[in-house]
Scaffold this motif. Structure first.
Motif, PDB file in Angstrom:
ATOM      1  N   ARG A 259       0.810  -1.207   0.000  1.00  9.92           N
ATOM      2  CA  ARG A 259       0.000   0.000   0.000  1.00  9.92           C
ATOM      3  C   ARG A 259       0.844   1.257   0.000  1.00  9.92           C
ATOM      4  O   ARG A 259       0.592   2.184  -0.753  1.00  9.92           O
ATOM      5  N   SER A 260       1.846   1.290   0.873  1.00  7.93           N
ATOM      6  CA  SER A 260       2.571   2.551   0.950  1.00  7.93           C
ATOM      7  C   SER A 260       3.402   2.742  -0.312  1.00  7.93           C
ATOM      8  O   SER A 260       3.625   3.863  -0.740  1.00  7.93           O
ATOM      9  N   ALA A 263       0.876   4.005  -2.758  1.00  7.14           N
ATOM     10  CA  ALA A 263       0.482   5.355  -2.351  1.00  7.14           C
ATOM     11  C   ALA A 263       1.550   6.350  -2.780  1.00  7.14           C
ATOM     12  O   ALA A 263       1.248   7.419  -3.314  1.00  7.14           O
ATOM     13  N   LEU A 302      -6.354   7.669  -3.418  1.00  4.49           N
ATOM     14  CA  LEU A 302      -5.702   7.047  -2.256  1.00  4.49           C
ATOM     15  C   LEU A 302      -6.712   6.307  -1.383  1.00  4.49           C
ATOM     16  O   LEU A 302      -6.434   5.225  -0.868  1.00  4.49           O
ATOM     17  N   TYR A 306      -6.788   2.322   0.008  1.00 11.65           N
ATOM     18  CA  TYR A 306      -6.888   1.871   1.396  1.00 11.65           C
ATOM     19  C   TYR A 306      -8.243   1.251   1.708  1.00 11.65           C
ATOM     20  O   TYR A 306      -8.562   0.995   2.874  1.00 11.65           O
ATOM     21  N   GLN A 372       0.717  13.104   1.531  1.00  7.76           N
ATOM     22  CA  GLN A 372       1.312  12.328   2.624  1.00  7.76           C
ATOM     23  C   GLN A 372       0.479  12.391   3.902  1.00  7.76           C
ATOM     24  O   GLN A 372       0.344  11.396   4.622  1.00  7.76           O
ATOM     25  N   GLU A 375      -2.512  10.228   3.354  1.00  6.59           N
ATOM     26  CA  GLU A 375      -2.158   8.808   3.438  1.00  6.59           C
ATOM     27  C   GLU A 375      -2.056   8.361   4.891  1.00  6.59           C
ATOM     28  O   GLU A 375      -2.549   7.298   5.275  1.00  6.59           O
TER      29      GLU A 375
END
Ligand SMILES: Nc1nc2c(ncn2[C@@H]2O[C@H](COP(=O)(O)OP(=O)(O)OP(=O)(O)O)[C@@H](O)[C@H]2O)c(=O)[nH]1
Ligand SMILES: [Mg+2]
Length: 423
Positions: A259-260, A263, A302, A306, A372, A375
């Motif tokens: 995910r990150s 992202a 985003l 998630y 960021q 996120e």
């Protein structure tokens, strides 16, 4: 038992896992599925493990009473895992698994396969045919991690005289005393070798005949039944829950990582997009934050990553919250500060392109901050955590080296513009 089953089910049914990751971890998922079946049917898996040619396949054949698994004097006869139901056991549901042997010279892949089977088994027959070698000793330490019972089968006992068997037992017992209970060291002869026997015939002449000693598997069978009877069902549930625990941990970190990573890519794409758009078509600085359409799309994007989908309105609200925190933290001067730092980095002549790129770089930076922060908010399940939005925003701002982000953004935007101009 029910607890183990429940935790596995939950793992499988978890909507929070995106398809891309489901695909990546498909084999693990299949494993969980198999495990679930096994649990529901009350099946138990008994696997053999050991060096090549010690007689693993032979031991299983002797237990089953038929030649199910192929055996050979050649090392590495068993190449893939095999499974066979053990009908003889009264309650049924016991499966015997044959595995490739650990080989000191090659066959790492097969060895990994064997380890994998052991990991999923409820009981292990660790087969040896003499005193343990160093390789066997370290393999045994790996396998005897306390999560499942192990029977140490000393096969080929027909090769030893009774006295030799006694002293061999002493030696082995001493060596494995911290790993295996002495009741679980069992001698067996799964496929005794044929021997030439010289005998004196009735007419007084010496004759030769070939015969084998009888198969000796009763002690192993008895010990195996004892263990299965006393701990069988709990074994299976115990292993399933350990496995499920391992897997959910693995899934969790893979999920976070994937995910990150995605992202980061998504944010970067929007940053460049917005930066270039602003550079090509400069807008007054005051409108930068307001021109949040790009940021809104980014946050919606985003939020889907998630699995916490947000509407554009929600995303807009989130941006307002973030912008407000930035204002509180830096006051109205923050935008002006950006400009001067962006321009400072210029190499001299304030050509329009440079100015435009500088403005683009500021847009880039603001989108990066918003991305960021958003996120972080999403990663915490749409929450700012105890410390609130201000803390998150200030942490991200502190963490980002503004000047270097802006100068990098400027370079990227200029490179993009140059490439376009060439075309
Ligand atoms: N003397 C004697 N030989 C045995 C016994 N059990 C197996 N063997 C022999 O040992 C050799 C290897 O037996 P396998 O059962 O194929 O051994 P394995 O551990 O499955 O071997 P890989 O699959 O190659 O790792 C064969 O030639 C068997 O006949 C036994 O109890 N006594
Ligand atoms: Mg074999």
């Amino acid at each position: 038992m029910d607890l183990a089953r429940e935790s596995l089910r939950k793992l499988l049914d978890n909507d929070g896992i995106p398809d891309s990751i489901r695909l990546k971890l498909k084999s693990e998922y299949n494993e969980v599925n198999q495990l679930l079946d096994k649990l529901e049917n009350g099946h138990l898996h008994v696997a053999v493990f050991g060096r090549v040619s010690v007689g693993k396949s032979s031991v299983l054949n002797a237990l089953i009473g038929r030649d199910v698994f192929s055996t050979s004097i050649l090392h590495g006869e068993t190449k893939v895992t095999g499974i066979e139901a053990w009908q003889e056991y009264q309650d049924g549901g016991i499966f015997l698994l044959d595995t490739p042997g650990i080989n000191e010279i090659d066959g790492e892949e097969r060895e990994a396969m064997a380890h994998e089977v052991v990991r999923r088994s409820d009981l292990v027959l660790f087969v040896i045919d003499s005193d343990l070698t160093d390789v066997e000793m370290s393999a045994l330490k790996l396998v005897a991690d306390g999560t499942r019972p192990i029977i140490l089968v000393v096969n080929k006992s027909d090769q030893y005289s009774n006295d030799d068997q006694l002293s061999l037992r002493q030696i082995i017992r001493k060596r494995v005393k911290d790993l295996i209970a002495s009741a679980n060291i069992i001698f067996a002869a799964a496929q005794p070798a044929e021997q030439k026997v010289v005998y004196v015939a009735e007419d007084g002449t010496e004759k030769e005949s070939v015969r084998a000693k009888p198969i000796d598997i009763v002690n192993l069978k008895a010990r195996l039944w004892d263990i299965l009877e006393s701990e069988g069902k709990t074994l299976s549930a115990l292993n399933a829950s350990i496995f499920a625990g391992d897997l959910s941990e693995k899934l969790g970190s893979a999920l976070l990582e994937a995910r990150s990573e995605s992202a980061e890519k998504i944010i970067k794409t929007y940053c460049i997009g917005k930066g270039v758009a602003v550079a090509i078509n400069p807008i007054p600085v005051a409108d930068l934050v307001a021109a949040a359409a790009v940021d809104v799309s980014m946050i919606v994007h985003l939020s889907r990553l998630y699995n916490l989908p947000m509407t554009k309105v929600e995303a807009g609200e989130l941006i307002k919250t973030i912008a407000a925190q930035m204002l509180i933290l830096y006051g109205t001067v923050w935008a002006v500060n950006f400009i001067s730092s962006a321009l400072k980095l210029g190499t001299g002549g304030l050509s329009t392109v440079i100015t435009a790129a500088a403005q683009g770089a500021i847009a880039y930076y603001s989108t990066l901050v918003i991305g960021q922060v958003a996120e972080r908010y999403l990663a915490k399940g749409k929450s700012w955590g105890d410390a609130g939005p201000k803390f998150v925003v200030s942490e991200i701002l502190d963490h980002l080296d503004r000047d270097s982000v802006i100068s990098e953004a400027r370079e990227e935007i200029l490179a993009y513009l140059r490439k376009k101009a060439k075309k």
